[in-house]
Scaffold this active site. Sequence first.
Site, PDB file in Angstrom:
ATOM      1  N   LYS A  54      73.752 -65.493  17.471  1.00  0.00           N
ATOM      2  CA  LYS A  54      74.582 -65.908  16.334  1.00  0.00           C
ATOM      3  C   LYS A  54      75.476 -64.748  15.896  1.00  0.00           C
ATOM      4  O   LYS A  54      76.676 -64.923  15.692  1.00  0.00           O
ATOM      5  CB  LYS A  54      73.696 -66.378  15.167  1.00  0.00           C
ATOM      6  N   GLN A  98      66.794 -67.920   9.130  1.00  0.00           N
ATOM      7  CA  GLN A  98      66.278 -68.434  10.416  1.00  0.00           C
ATOM      8  C   GLN A  98      64.895 -69.064  10.222  1.00  0.00           C
ATOM      9  O   GLN A  98      63.988 -68.428   9.682  1.00  0.00           O
ATOM     10  CB  GLN A  98      66.210 -67.279  11.435  1.00  0.00           C
ATOM     11  N   ASP A 121      73.965 -73.937   7.193  1.00  0.00           N
ATOM     12  CA  ASP A 121      73.008 -74.628   8.063  1.00  0.00           C
ATOM     13  C   ASP A 121      72.861 -76.091   7.638  1.00  0.00           C
ATOM     14  O   ASP A 121      72.244 -76.883   8.354  1.00  0.00           O
ATOM     15  CB  ASP A 121      71.647 -73.913   7.975  1.00  0.00           C
TER      16      ASP A 121
END
Length: 297
Positions: A54, A98, A121
């Site tokens: 990422k 995460q 997200d």
Amino acid sequence: MTARVIDGKAYAAKLRGLIGEGVESFKSETGHVPGLAVVLVGEDPASRVYVANKAKQTVEVGMASFEYKLPADTAQDTLVALVDELNARDDVDGILVQLPLPGHLDELAVIDRIHPDKDVDGLHVVSAGRLVAGLPGHVSCTPLGCMMLIKDTLGADIGGKEAVVIGRSILVGKPVAQLLLAANCTVTMAHSRTKDLANVVRRADIVVAAVGRAEMVKADWIKPGACVIDVGINRVPSAVEGKTRLVGDVAYAECAEVADSITPVPGGVGPMTIACLLHNTLQAARMRRGMEMDKRF
Ligand code: NDP
């Protein structure tokens, strides 16, 4: 007949190119560099690889990447304090924590703490609510990637098509179904309690499989000419002893004989996820400055 292979790797590369152009125009219009903060708690090897990828791709499209690696025993208060700090920073447009977090941490509470405008997200309840209400907001990355591939394959107008989504998770199944509904498909959501799943799937012009069961969807479940999107990532033993390989939720080779188009695993939906994270970060940077969403995607 052999289906067209939907090349997610190539599409994701093209998308990253467009995002790079979008970042350049945003920088010249505002003088601001879009920034993505990624928070990793603990040492999970797969998560470390995801976070490194990422960060690398964020920098490649011209954005700023802020990485936070916290020890596995980080306290809830410490993590929440970091999220608060990132919420307040002007140079951070998107925040990604995460998942999964170590067991002692409350994931929902942490996600809930992220400012919805920075929830790139798309997992905050406000993002889910905006999606259902048809309001602008962040859509979680894998479902957004699925929709981009479907529209690239079938054309933008998929109205009236029968879509069957197998799986109803918050992360994939539910948002994919909402996106298909917003695109005027007739949507059926199937799950572990669905009766006669094969027959349900057989009526679909578009099948999205997000289950987590290796090669569960068989060729005789697929309507001839359907578009098949395989989200599943399952590791199974390979022919070489001691080695493993990745397969999807769809029995690829046999379904490719029936479908019109199909995503492979790997190389289908997977590469779209990070590209869509970058997409969401650029859109977050624009929305936070009162600009319209970039319409080139
Ligand atoms: P979850 O485990 O959260 O959800 C799985 C869903 O599948 C559930 O809704 C479950 O039903 C349903 N299901 C389970 N067994 C069956 C069955 N026999 N028949 C029909 N439905 C069934 O998984 P996720 O949604 O998070 O992920 C799904 C897959 O996608 C996984 O393989 C995951 O690795 C992959 N994935 C890939 C990503 C990518 O970037 N390509 C990103 C995210 C996930 P019920 O609700 O009734 O239990």
